[in-house]
Each structure stands twice: as C-alpha cells, then as structure tokens.
Write an enzyme that holds these catalytic residues in place. Sequence first.
Site, PDB file in Angstrom:
ATOM      1  N   LYS A   1      42.689  44.491  50.745  1.00 42.70           N
ATOM      2  CA  LYS A   1      42.684  45.596  49.780  1.00 42.70           C
ATOM      3  C   LYS A   1      41.718  46.669  50.278  1.00 42.70           C
ATOM      4  O   LYS A   1      40.638  46.347  50.787  1.00 42.70           O
ATOM      5  CB  LYS A   1      42.227  45.046  48.418  1.00 42.70           C
ATOM      6  CG  LYS A   1      42.269  46.052  47.277  1.00 42.70           C
ATOM      7  CD  LYS A   1      41.829  45.373  45.975  1.00 42.70           C
ATOM      8  CE  LYS A   1      41.954  46.291  44.771  1.00 42.70           C
ATOM      9  NZ  LYS A   1      41.502  45.638  43.510  1.00 42.70           N
TER      10      LYS A   1
ATOM     11  N   SER B   1      44.947  46.013  39.812  1.00 43.56           N
ATOM     12  CA  SER B   1      44.885  47.096  40.774  1.00 43.56           C
ATOM     13  C   SER B   1      45.202  46.653  42.197  1.00 43.56           C
ATOM     14  O   SER B   1      45.451  47.503  43.052  1.00 43.56           O
ATOM     15  CB  SER B   1      43.489  47.723  40.740  1.00 43.56           C
ATOM     16  OG  SER B   1      42.518  46.766  41.136  1.00 43.56           O
TER      17      SER B   1
ATOM     18  N   SER C   1      42.642  42.056  38.195  1.00 44.43           N
ATOM     19  CA  SER C   1      43.349  42.695  39.306  1.00 44.43           C
ATOM     20  C   SER C   1      43.766  41.786  40.452  1.00 44.43           C
ATOM     21  O   SER C   1      44.477  42.226  41.355  1.00 44.43           O
ATOM     22  CB  SER C   1      42.510  43.831  39.877  1.00 44.43           C
ATOM     23  OG  SER C   1      42.592  44.932  39.022  1.00 44.43           O
TER      24      SER C   1
HETATM   25  N1  GLN Z   1      43.092  46.759  34.622  1.00 45.03           N
HETATM   26  C1  GLN Z   1      41.693  46.549  34.496  1.00 45.03           C
HETATM   27  C2  GLN Z   1      40.967  47.862  34.607  1.00 45.03           C
HETATM   28  O1  GLN Z   1      41.608  48.826  34.804  1.00 45.03           O
HETATM   29  C3  GLN Z   1      41.201  45.607  35.544  1.00 45.03           C
HETATM   30  C4  GLN Z   1      41.144  46.213  36.885  1.00 45.03           C
HETATM   31  C5  GLN Z   1      40.541  45.313  37.902  1.00 45.03           C
HETATM   32  O2  GLN Z   1      40.460  44.096  37.730  1.00 45.03           O
HETATM   33  N2  GLN Z   1      40.043  45.925  38.959  1.00 45.03           N
HETATM   34  O3  GLN Z   1      39.795  47.939  34.493  1.00 45.03           O
END
Ligand code: GLN
Length: 488
Positions: free
Chosen positions: A79, A154, A178
């Site tokens: 990532k 994400s 995520s």
């Molecule tokens: N969807 C959650 C957020 O937007 C988690 C994102 C993540 O785990 N990086 O904060």
Amino acid sequence: MTELTSLTISDALELMRAGDISARELTEAHLQRIEALDPALGAYLTVTDDLARQQAAAADAARAAGDERPLLGIPIALKDVLSTRGIETTCGSRILKGYEPIYDATVVTRLREAGAVLLGKLNMDEFAMGSSTENSAYFPTRNPWNLERVPGGSSGGSAAAVAANMALATLGTDTGGSIRQPASFCGVSAIKPSYGRVSRYGLIAYGSSFDQAGPFARTVEDLARTLGVIAGHDPLDSTSMPSAAPDYVAGLAGDVRGLRIGLPREYFAEGLQPEVETAVRAAAAHLESLGAEVRELSFEHADYCLPAYYIIAMAEASANLARYDGVRFGARVEGADLIDSYKKTRGAGFGEEVKRRIMLGTYTLSAGYYDAYYGKAQAARTLIRGDFDAMFAGVDALLAPVAPTTAFKFGEVTRDPMRMILADVLTISANLAGICGLSLPCGFDAGGLPIGMQLLGAPFTEERLLRLGAAFQRATDWHLRTPDLAHS
Ligand code: GLN
C-alpha cells in the site's frame, strides 16, 4: 504461465526449493499479468518492474547458494502509505506527488531482508481516509469480481491485487477497518494485527493510536508466513510491543476443539444484508462442527464506537497532517509569502475528504470543545476496551460480519459521507480496543460478490485467530474461488 500467478506462497516456495520454477519466472508472470489487467483494475499506483527483476535474479542466485529465507523470491506489493526508500510514496494524495522517502518503513526493511520481491505500490484512499478507494487522488480501483463495484478501502489496491492474482501477498493498513473490509469485498484473506504487534515506523500516520499494517493473501497459511516476517519489536517505534513474534506457521497445526467463540448480538442487528448474516451464521455452525463452542453474547457499548472513533481519528489526523505544508515533503504551490504558500499548497494538495477531516479534527481539539468531544470520546474508548476485556474473559474469539453489505457501486455511498462512515460500524471497535482481527471469505451473495467474516481476538492472540482461520480453510473452499477476469 498464468498458473504461476495463482499459486499460494507456500506452493511457490516449495516449487522454487525443488527447482521447478525460478523467482524470475514467477516475477515475470506477475509483471505480465499486471500489464494485462491493471489498466482496467487500477490496483497499482507504481510498478517497480526494474527493481522486481533485479530482486528476483538476486533471489535465484541466493537460493542456488543455499539461502532459505522465509519469503525468498516471493512477489509482493505494498500500500502506498508505506515509505519506500527512493520509490515514490504518495499515500494516494496529490500533496505527496513526487515524494521519495529517504528511508524504508520497518515492515519494508523486514520484507526485503526476508527475500521478497517488490512489484510496486498500491492504490488507496487519500491518507487512508475512506472505505471504497474512491478518495484516491489518482484513480479509483475496481473490484475484480465486478468492475462496477468498489474494492472497499482504504487498502483497496492491496485487496484487488491479491484477488486478481497480481501479487502473491500485499500489505495494507487498518485504522478503522481498512485491511479487513477490502479483503471482505474482494474475497481474500487478511489480518489486522493487535496494536503494537507490527512496527508503525515509516507508515505514514493517519490515526496514530489506531494504525496497524498487516498482510493480504489467498490463504491463512500465507498470512502466517507474511505476518511472521513483519511482526515483532522495533526500537524505532515506541508503541511497538517489546517481545518477539511467535512462529505463526508452526501454530497453525493445532486443534480448534474446545475453543469458545462469541457472536456479539449487536453485530447481527438490523441493517445487515440478509445474505451476509446467513453466510456468517453458517460459518459459525461450521466452526462448531469442527469442535468449537459457539455462544451469543452482548457488546454493551457497541453504539459508542462510531462517534468515538471518528472524533479521535479526525483529531489525530488533524495533528498528523499539519506537517504537509509544501516545505518538507512533496508538492509546493508558491504564494505571496510563507503563510500564503502553506494555504495554497494545502488547498490544492488535499482532497475534499481530507480537508473535511482536518477541519473537524481541529474543531474537536479546540479550547472549549476539547472536553465535550475529544475527552468524551476517550472516555467512551475506555468503556469499549472494558467491554472487550469482559467478552474475552468468557470466549477465545469473537465472530462477526466484516461489513453490513457486500461491495457497493461506485458513487452509490460516496455521495453521502455519513453513509460511508456507517459502513465501518463493524470494524472500528477492534481499532478502538487495540485487538486483532482476521478477515476471511465465507460466501457469496446472489450477485456473485464475496462475503467476509471477521474473527476478533484479545491483544496478541493472532496465533489463535490464525489457527481458527486455518481450520476453517481446511474445511471449506470459499478462499479458493477466483474472479473470472478473462473477459474484463
Ligand atoms: N473507513 C475508515 C476511515 O475512513 C477506516 C479507514 C482506515 O482503516 N484507514 O477512517
């Protein structure tokens, strides 16, 4: 040749050891597949083909000389939130366009030291803020099971790359789901380690008290191999647990008989897509048939999770993102004076969602509101942590769906930021409490989209979760299904 990209890490290592395939062939097959499929999928932001070829050749030479490192010659991808020395690292944001870190994240160093071959950097929601990868400043990633659907986020690129056989394993990060949610949307396996299990050094911070990196792969065994390499104490991260990681692969063999699994009632509540509930309950019955004991229990403060998480995560993000000012990293827009340059750089460099969160985070930390919002959220976090302690006093793991629905369509949820936030309701509790969570495929909906379940465990019980997951995968074949990409 196409077969080489659908191997597991365990099989690929076996074939390389036997001399049946080389790391070069394995890497070349992946690079070809990325070239053929990724224009339609958008999982990769950067393909490091030259580096991959060099590393693969070095791996073959090392193996010929008797080297047996745990991931020698295995093609992986990362990532783009993970810092890679001399390789552009954008975090999915325009503000880091052109930024080449001068050091590797610890997890990257460990993968290199284990002999892995780096195929490239993967797409993500900008600064890991989102649940669909639609917030990437560059392009969306498509779900390999259905190109009109999001891959989750994400870490959407990390999940899609494994699902489409464009890497044997990838790393993502999980601040509020995520890792687990995109794995569930794309039908692959993944684990969010306990907070402190894996070093955050070089992981570009979003919510520092939540962020953890972890692997995506096709099988639990491959997760165990990869996690074993990246986990363990790192003196460069003061929040890293000062203990070595256990041998996760050796731990897989054990029995699951007698293990107690809890189903939190609040996680099977209204709003769940009926097919998701059916699939997860069927998985519970399956684990029961393998000798586990399943019981229902209650997660008392489940309702506090969403507000507590979003207040704390945005507060931390507003502080973490203050450093992107056009002076130290990446892009810069010149203004009339320094303050004007800061404003112009941040105005042009950050996307809508990131700006919204910086503003909300700054607000909840400001004098007069700090106690009402941030302080309250921290108090709620303590209650949530207490709930998990109480639940884990009676059971060895919890089982729940990962997301209330299967993968949604592009634009469907993004138009309404509140709906996107609600999609995280089942995953964020693990980050608030610092516990670990394993996401595994457990079925498909009527439209052919994967359904995922999560097994949650007390801090530092990854070994037990992986053992449960391996037993489930020995008895089922959900994880072996692959999307038909021939016609895409
Ligand atoms: N969807 C959650 C957020 O937007 C988690 C994102 C993540 O785990 N990086 O904060």
